[in-house]
Design an enzyme around this catalytic site. Structure first.
Site, PDB file in Angstrom:
ATOM      1  N   ARG A 163       9.286   2.628 -13.068  1.00  0.00           N
ATOM      2  CA  ARG A 163       8.862   1.231 -13.070  1.00  0.00           C
ATOM      3  C   ARG A 163       9.602   0.410 -14.116  1.00  0.00           C
ATOM      4  O   ARG A 163       9.327  -0.789 -14.243  1.00  0.00           O
ATOM      5  CB  ARG A 163       7.366   1.177 -13.368  1.00  0.00           C
ATOM      6  CG  ARG A 163       6.506   0.693 -12.214  1.00  0.00           C
ATOM      7  CD  ARG A 163       5.111   0.629 -12.768  1.00  0.00           C
ATOM      8  NE  ARG A 163       4.122   0.013 -11.962  1.00  0.00           N
ATOM      9  CZ  ARG A 163       3.332   0.640 -11.081  1.00  0.00           C
ATOM     10  NH1 ARG A 163       3.525   1.884 -10.791  1.00  0.00           N
ATOM     11  NH2 ARG A 163       2.370  -0.015 -10.494  1.00  0.00           N
ATOM     12  N   ARG A 184     -10.236  -0.436  -6.435  1.00  0.00           N
ATOM     13  CA  ARG A 184      -9.681  -0.140  -7.748  1.00  0.00           C
ATOM     14  C   ARG A 184     -10.097  -1.207  -8.751  1.00  0.00           C
ATOM     15  O   ARG A 184     -10.137  -2.390  -8.418  1.00  0.00           O
ATOM     16  CB  ARG A 184      -8.152  -0.103  -7.667  1.00  0.00           C
ATOM     17  CG  ARG A 184      -7.636   1.206  -7.143  1.00  0.00           C
ATOM     18  CD  ARG A 184      -6.163   1.170  -6.896  1.00  0.00           C
ATOM     19  NE  ARG A 184      -5.372   0.559  -7.958  1.00  0.00           N
ATOM     20  CZ  ARG A 184      -4.050   0.608  -7.998  1.00  0.00           C
ATOM     21  NH1 ARG A 184      -3.385   1.242  -7.042  1.00  0.00           N
ATOM     22  NH2 ARG A 184      -3.385   0.029  -8.968  1.00  0.00           N
ATOM     23  N   ARG A 220      -0.072  -8.041 -12.868  1.00  0.00           N
ATOM     24  CA  ARG A 220       0.751  -6.925 -12.388  1.00  0.00           C
ATOM     25  C   ARG A 220       2.001  -7.448 -11.678  1.00  0.00           C
ATOM     26  O   ARG A 220       3.074  -6.852 -11.777  1.00  0.00           O
ATOM     27  CB  ARG A 220      -0.069  -6.023 -11.458  1.00  0.00           C
ATOM     28  CG  ARG A 220      -1.038  -5.129 -12.249  1.00  0.00           C
ATOM     29  CD  ARG A 220      -2.196  -4.628 -11.421  1.00  0.00           C
ATOM     30  NE  ARG A 220      -1.808  -3.760 -10.340  1.00  0.00           N
ATOM     31  CZ  ARG A 220      -2.557  -3.549  -9.254  1.00  0.00           C
ATOM     32  NH1 ARG A 220      -3.719  -4.148  -9.124  1.00  0.00           N
ATOM     33  NH2 ARG A 220      -2.147  -2.734  -8.333  1.00  0.00           N
ATOM     34  N   ARG A 253      -8.096  -4.851  -0.529  1.00  0.00           N
ATOM     35  CA  ARG A 253      -8.005  -3.431  -0.146  1.00  0.00           C
ATOM     36  C   ARG A 253      -9.097  -2.553  -0.768  1.00  0.00           C
ATOM     37  O   ARG A 253      -9.620  -2.831  -1.838  1.00  0.00           O
ATOM     38  CB  ARG A 253      -6.608  -2.878  -0.448  1.00  0.00           C
ATOM     39  CG  ARG A 253      -6.265  -2.746  -1.908  1.00  0.00           C
ATOM     40  CD  ARG A 253      -4.807  -2.358  -2.085  1.00  0.00           C
ATOM     41  NE  ARG A 253      -4.472  -2.157  -3.492  1.00  0.00           N
ATOM     42  CZ  ARG A 253      -3.290  -1.816  -3.951  1.00  0.00           C
ATOM     43  NH1 ARG A 253      -2.279  -1.653  -3.128  1.00  0.00           N
ATOM     44  NH2 ARG A 253      -3.094  -1.653  -5.234  1.00  0.00           N
ATOM     45  N   LYS A 288       3.437   1.031  -0.928  1.00  0.00           N
ATOM     46  CA  LYS A 288       4.108   2.268  -1.376  1.00  0.00           C
ATOM     47  C   LYS A 288       3.194   3.484  -1.207  1.00  0.00           C
ATOM     48  O   LYS A 288       3.618   4.519  -0.719  1.00  0.00           O
ATOM     49  CB  LYS A 288       4.519   2.182  -2.858  1.00  0.00           C
ATOM     50  CG  LYS A 288       5.523   1.099  -3.181  1.00  0.00           C
ATOM     51  CD  LYS A 288       5.978   1.195  -4.635  1.00  0.00           C
ATOM     52  CE  LYS A 288       4.876   0.943  -5.663  1.00  0.00           C
ATOM     53  NZ  LYS A 288       4.309  -0.415  -5.652  1.00  0.00           N
TER      54      LYS A 288
HETATM   55  P1  AMP Z   1      -0.270   1.841  -9.287  1.00  0.00           P
HETATM   56  O1  AMP Z   1      -1.348   2.693  -8.722  1.00  0.00           O
HETATM   57  O2  AMP Z   1       1.105   2.398  -9.018  1.00  0.00           O
HETATM   58  O3  AMP Z   1      -0.384   0.392  -8.892  1.00  0.00           O
HETATM   59  O4  AMP Z   1      -0.446   1.891 -10.891  1.00  0.00           O
HETATM   60  C1  AMP Z   1      -1.614   1.412 -11.516  1.00  0.00           C
HETATM   61  C2  AMP Z   1      -1.359   1.156 -12.983  1.00  0.00           C
HETATM   62  O5  AMP Z   1      -0.974   2.384 -13.622  1.00  0.00           O
HETATM   63  C3  AMP Z   1      -0.240   0.184 -13.303  1.00  0.00           C
HETATM   64  O6  AMP Z   1      -0.672  -1.160 -13.258  1.00  0.00           O
HETATM   65  C4  AMP Z   1       0.165   0.635 -14.693  1.00  0.00           C
HETATM   66  O7  AMP Z   1      -0.768   0.189 -15.663  1.00  0.00           O
HETATM   67  C5  AMP Z   1       0.034   2.136 -14.601  1.00  0.00           C
HETATM   68  N1  AMP Z   1       1.289   2.782 -14.145  1.00  0.00           N
HETATM   69  C6  AMP Z   1       1.482   3.482 -12.988  1.00  0.00           C
HETATM   70  N2  AMP Z   1       2.730   3.953 -12.918  1.00  0.00           N
HETATM   71  C7  AMP Z   1       3.373   3.526 -14.027  1.00  0.00           C
HETATM   72  C8  AMP Z   1       4.704   3.666 -14.530  1.00  0.00           C
HETATM   73  N3  AMP Z   1       5.654   4.329 -13.849  1.00  0.00           N
HETATM   74  N4  AMP Z   1       4.989   3.097 -15.739  1.00  0.00           N
HETATM   75  C9  AMP Z   1       4.054   2.436 -16.442  1.00  0.00           C
HETATM   76  N5  AMP Z   1       2.798   2.254 -16.027  1.00  0.00           N
HETATM   77  C10 AMP Z   1       2.439   2.798 -14.836  1.00  0.00           C
END
Ligand code: AMP
Length: 213
Positions: free
Chosen positions: A88, A160, A171, A127, A13
């Site tokens: 999400r 990360r 996740r 990654r 994404k």
């Molecule tokens: P991402 O970079 O999109 O994989 O997000 C990393 C982490 O941020 C996730 O594992 C969640 O802990 C938090 N996070 C990101 N976006 C959301 C969302 N829309 N709702 C809840 N938690 C989020």
């Protein structure tokens, strides 16, 4: 043009949203990036999000809804945006609909980057990202010429904190339980499409552009 990219962690994404944002001249809105920035800056939002992010759990809906509500009011979002990692949960999607309707707006495209969950653990744990320009790399599929250094700008590559196997598995479980139902929320509306996220990055980008026009 207002676009939502859906898909499990590791679907690509972020990579695709970055390229689409460049092509279409609209911002990429990644709640993950915004939360990581808040965490780094030590803001109140960052503190609220910290424990959940470290565990690979979701940050409370009201926190991320608040972030997006503020962000879409900014001038650069008037032409549109690409949402990456939001919504999400179904309640987040409902809140997003409400906040857009209140401004006379609606989502134009919801695209699911569909992936086979088993392949994602290897994808995510391999990654890394340039800390300077954000370019993405992968231990198997896209190695930098010099280990740990960005080919494009010479910046340092970082991983990360939540890209370790244990957190990734959590996740993915969280995705199945809480985020996959978002597909069902959008599917009946006529704005929903799916692309094959197991294809190579270039092919996924082409498929996305074919939908967005
Ligand atoms: P991402 O970079 O999109 O994989 O997000 C990393 C982490 O941020 C996730 O594992 C969640 O802990 C938090 N996070 C990101 N976006 C959301 C969302 N829309 N709702 C809840 N938690 C989020």
């Amino acid at each position: 043009m207002k676009v939502i990219l859906l898909g499990p962690p590791g679907a690509g994404k972020g990579t695709q949203a970055r390229q689409l944002a460049e092509k279409y001249g609209i911002p990429q809105l990644s709640t993950g990036d915004m939360l990581r920035a808040a965490l780094k800056a030590g803001t109140e939002v960052g503190l609220k999000a910290k424990a959940a992010m470290e565990a690979g759990a979701l940050v409370p809906d009201e926190v991320v809804v608040g972030i997006i509500a503020d962000r879409i009011q900014e001038a650069d979002c008037q032409k549109g945006f690409i949402l990456d990692g939001f919504p999400r949960t179904v309640p987040q999607a409902q809140e997003l609909d409400k906040m857009l309707a209140g401004r006379g707006m609606a989502i134009d495209h919801v695209i699911d980057i569909a992936c086979d969950a088993e392949a994602l653990v290897a994808r995510i744990t391999g990654r890394s990202t340039c800390s300077k320009c954000g370019e993405g790399y992968h231990a198997q599929h896209k190695k930098p010429a010099q280990a740990g250094i960005c080919d494009k700008c010479g910046g340092t590559l970082t991983q990360r904190a939540d890209d370790n196997e244990e957190t990734v598995r959590n996740r993915l479980t969280v995705y199945e339980a809480q985020t996959a139902p978002v597909i069902g929320f959008y599917r009946p509306g006529g704005v929903f499409k799916e692309v094959d996220g197991m294809a190579d990055m270039g092919a996924v980008f082409k498929a996305l552009c074919a939908i967005l026009g």
